[in-house]
Design a protein around this motif. Structure first.
Motif, mmCIF file in Angstrom:
data_model
loop_
_atom_site.group_PDB
_atom_site.id
_atom_site.type_symbol
_atom_site.label_atom_id
_atom_site.label_comp_id
_atom_site.label_asym_id
_atom_site.label_seq_id
_atom_site.Cartn_x
_atom_site.Cartn_y
_atom_site.Cartn_z
ATOM 1 N N PHE A 119 0.839 -1.198 0.000
ATOM 2 C CA PHE A 119 0.000 0.000 0.000
ATOM 3 C C PHE A 119 0.878 1.255 0.000
ATOM 4 N N ALA A 120 1.883 1.273 0.896
ATOM 5 C CA ALA A 120 2.767 2.443 0.990
ATOM 6 C C ALA A 120 3.539 2.634 -0.316
ATOM 7 N N ALA A 121 4.027 1.524 -0.889
ATOM 8 C CA ALA A 121 4.814 1.625 -2.122
ATOM 9 C C ALA A 121 3.966 2.228 -3.237
ATOM 10 N N MET A 122 2.708 1.803 -3.325
ATOM 11 C CA MET A 122 1.868 2.291 -4.414
ATOM 12 C C MET A 122 1.407 3.719 -4.156
ATOM 13 N N MET A 123 1.243 4.069 -2.877
ATOM 14 C CA MET A 123 0.907 5.456 -2.565
ATOM 15 C C MET A 123 2.076 6.366 -2.917
ATOM 16 N N LEU A 124 3.299 5.872 -2.682
ATOM 17 C CA LEU A 124 4.484 6.654 -3.048
ATOM 18 C C LEU A 124 4.477 6.923 -4.550
ATOM 19 N N ARG A 125 4.176 5.880 -5.308
ATOM 20 C CA ARG A 125 4.140 6.018 -6.768
ATOM 21 C C ARG A 125 3.082 7.058 -7.169
ATOM 22 N N ALA A 126 1.906 6.962 -6.532
ATOM 23 C CA ALA A 126 0.835 7.901 -6.845
ATOM 24 C C ALA A 126 1.246 9.322 -6.466
ATOM 25 N N ALA A 127 1.944 9.454 -5.308
ATOM 26 C CA ALA A 127 2.335 10.785 -4.848
ATOM 27 C C ALA A 127 3.350 11.420 -5.808
ATOM 28 N N VAL A 128 4.325 10.602 -6.244
ATOM 29 C CA VAL A 128 5.314 11.112 -7.198
ATOM 30 C C VAL A 128 4.607 11.614 -8.450
ATOM 31 N N TYR A 129 3.688 10.808 -8.909
ATOM 32 C CA TYR A 129 2.980 11.139 -10.136
ATOM 33 C C TYR A 129 2.103 12.372 -9.949
ATOM 34 N N ALA A 130 1.374 12.415 -8.829
ATOM 35 C CA ALA A 130 0.463 13.533 -8.562
ATOM 36 C C ALA A 130 1.236 14.836 -8.458
ATOM 37 N N TRP A 131 2.380 14.770 -7.789
ATOM 38 C CA TRP A 131 3.137 15.992 -7.566
ATOM 39 C C TRP A 131 3.653 16.577 -8.886
ATOM 40 N N SER A 132 4.104 15.712 -9.758
ATOM 41 C CA SER A 132 4.598 16.239 -11.035
ATOM 42 C C SER A 132 3.433 16.669 -11.919
ATOM 43 N N ALA A 133 2.275 16.011 -11.745
ATOM 44 C CA ALA A 133 1.119 16.382 -12.550
ATOM 45 C C ALA A 133 0.531 17.708 -12.090
ATOM 46 N N ALA A 134 0.690 18.003 -10.790
ATOM 47 C CA ALA A 134 0.080 19.207 -10.237
ATOM 48 C C ALA A 134 0.881 20.457 -10.598
ATOM 49 N N ARG A 135 2.114 20.246 -11.046
ATOM 50 C CA ARG A 135 2.920 21.413 -11.422
ATOM 51 C C ARG A 135 2.459 21.920 -12.790
ATOM 52 N N PRO A 136 2.429 23.241 -12.979
ATOM 53 C CA PRO A 136 1.968 23.758 -14.258
ATOM 54 C C PRO A 136 2.946 23.382 -15.392
ATOM 55 N N ALA A 187 -3.179 10.126 -11.663
ATOM 56 C CA ALA A 187 -2.614 10.046 -10.311
ATOM 57 C C ALA A 187 -3.654 9.468 -9.361
ATOM 58 N N ALA A 188 -4.900 9.945 -9.539
ATOM 59 C CA ALA A 188 -5.985 9.432 -8.700
ATOM 60 C C ALA A 188 -6.187 7.947 -8.974
ATOM 61 N N GLU A 189 -6.052 7.559 -10.247
ATOM 62 C CA GLU A 189 -6.224 6.151 -10.606
ATOM 63 C C GLU A 189 -5.142 5.298 -9.948
ATOM 64 N N LEU A 190 -3.903 5.841 -9.965
ATOM 65 C CA LEU A 190 -2.787 5.130 -9.321
ATOM 66 C C LEU A 190 -3.079 4.918 -7.839
ATOM 67 N N ALA A 191 -3.571 5.990 -7.197
ATOM 68 C CA ALA A 191 -3.927 5.871 -5.779
ATOM 69 C C ALA A 191 -5.025 4.828 -5.623
ATOM 70 N N GLY A 192 -5.930 4.791 -6.618
ATOM 71 C CA GLY A 192 -7.010 3.810 -6.597
ATOM 72 C C GLY A 192 -6.484 2.383 -6.617
ATOM 73 N N TYR A 193 -5.393 2.178 -7.351
ATOM 74 C CA TYR A 193 -4.814 0.832 -7.404
ATOM 75 C C TYR A 193 -4.176 0.438 -6.081
ATOM 76 N N ALA A 194 -3.827 1.448 -5.271
ATOM 77 C CA ALA A 194 -3.223 1.141 -3.972
ATOM 78 C C ALA A 194 -4.284 0.702 -2.966
ATOM 79 N N GLY A 251 7.940 11.818 0.457
ATOM 80 C CA GLY A 251 8.971 11.494 -0.535
ATOM 81 C C GLY A 251 8.490 11.807 -1.936
ATOM 82 N N GLY A 252 7.245 11.443 -2.211
ATOM 83 C CA GLY A 252 6.690 11.688 -3.537
ATOM 84 C C GLY A 252 6.605 13.167 -3.844
#
Lengths: 313, 116
Positions: A88-105, A115-122, A228-229
């Protein structure tokens, strides 16, 4: 020369449990030296192999001792909880990394959605962990197998969705890449590992570690994963959760049940890290799956066989 | 019971022996066929000691070399006797069936030199 040969033999005798070494090291050295042909500096390969194998056989016997069976059961119980927490933590990390880069303009809504989908997989792993924690072992096992089957079906689905990426458990497949049947192995493996660990554990839960401590670890791990993400990608993103894992590992190393827990959990890091870079899906499944099967097989044997005197229950 | 275990117990049936003594004795008993290595021997002794078939004595130093004598316990003695009896019965059955397979005149041809 004999001194040199003796030194090499002493090093090999490290394969033996301390208590056996304390008692037998002198006589074993004497027997080994008596059996070696004169003038030898290095142990013969077959002798070296035999010495090490004997040590491991004795260790295995000790591991199967009645006293240590209890530790194995405790280890299996905790591992069945820690495994879904880690995934769960590993997949949340992946989602966080992705979300953070996606949230940047410039912000692309599709990326945020992914990113939400990735979190969904966790979430399935989170749910399994939660059920174990609540003592609903059967429900957790059934859920784990259900999710494993769903992941498997998911990995068979052709990537003809609207989104530009198809995200499967642990891997982002760029659209258009053919989905092959063999990918099913890597897709279902983490959840199958969770499910198998749940089967091995006599009564899954945090008991041996203590639910308070495990709760703190889980919170710290998830916090570190998300932090970390957010602070970076690659090694920087992984550093905070790794530090938490290190603290967990060191703590576990200090108790007999904890050391066994680490061993039971040893098949997990490979699928979390994404396995061997560049290896095909089938090779991937075999390389991760076979050692995992071996570790869990031995664990199953140690937890499910032999009589243990249990008070109450 | 595996053969090395059987041979170790057989070696100890003659009286207490130290590690290297067991190795040479097993080599002799098995007509040079089974050469026990130290790792195998000590893993077997460890198991036999735990099963109560063998007992370890005190370590002593002879000619600057450490040795410890191992001896058969009474339980080890009865287990060895059981196993020897089982092997004897098996060997007898095998021999009598082989005899039945070949009518009398053929026996001397089929088994030159005599096996038993």
């Amino acid at each position: 020369m004999t001194a040199e040969l003796e030194r090499h033999y002493r090093r090999l005798l490290a394969a033996y449990p301390q208590e056996h070494r304390d008692r037998h090291v002198q006589e074993m050295i004497a027997v080994l030296l008596a059996g070696a042909e004169p003038g030898r500096r290095w142990p013969a390969l077959r002798d070296a192999y035999d010495v090490v194998r004997g040590g491991l056989a004795i260790r295995l016997h000790r591991a199967a001792d009645q006293g240590s069976r209890r530790h194995w059961r405790e280890a299996a119980d905790v591992a069945a909880l820690i495994a879904p927490v880690l995934l769960f933590a590993a997949m949340m990390l992946r989602a966080a990394v992705y979300a953070w880069s996606a949230a940047r303009p410039p912000v692309v809504p599709g990326e945020l959605l992914q990113a939400a989908e990735l979190a969904g997989y966790a979430l399935p792993y989170g749910l399994v962990a939660l059920l174990v924690w609540l003592g609903r072992a059967r429900a957790a096992t059934v859920s784990a197998w259900t999710f494993a089957i769903l992941h498997g079906l998911e990995s068979l689905r052709p990537p003809s969705l609207g989104a530009s990426h198809v995200v499967t458990d642990g891997a982002i497949l760029v659209m258009g890449e053919p989905v092959v049947l063999s990918r099913i192995g890597t897709a279902v493996l983490p959840m199958v590992l969770c499910a198998v660990m749940l089967h091995l554990a006599p009564s899954p839960g945090p008991a041996a570690v203590g639910s308070g401590r495990l709760l703190i670890w889980t919170a710290a791990l998830l916090g570190a994963a998300v932090t970390g993400g957010m602070i970076g990608r690659g090694p920087v993103a992984v550093a905070p959760p790794l530090i938490v894992l290190l603290v967990m590992g060191v703590t576990l190393l200090r108790s007999p049940a904890g050391r066994r827990t680490l061993l039971v959990l040893s098949p997990l890091p490979a699928p979390i890290a994404g396995g061997l870079p560049g290896a095909g899906a089938v090779a991937q499944t075999l390389v991760i799956g076979l050692p995992a099967a071996a570790v869990l097989g031995v664990t199953g044997w140690l937890t499910r066989t032999g009589r243990v005197k249990e008070s109450g229950e | 019971m595996q053969e090395p275990t059987f041979l170790i117990l057989t070696a100890l049936a003659a009286g207490p022996q130290h590690g290297y003594g067991i190795i040479t004795d097993v080599l002799r008993i098995s007509a040079e066929r089974v050469r026990l290595r130290a790792g195998t021997l000590y893993a077997a002794l460890d198991r036999l000691e735990r099963e109560g078939l063998v007992e370890a004595g005190q370590e002593e130093v002879v000619d600057g070399r450490a040795r410890r004598y191992y001896r058969l316990t009474s339980e080890g003695e009865s287990r060895l006797a059981e196993e020897a009896e089982r092997l004897r019965r098996n060997a007898e059955t095998a021999a009598s069936r082989l005899r039945a397979r070949h009518p009398r005149p053929a026996l001397s041809v089929a088994l030159p030199g005599g096996v038993v």
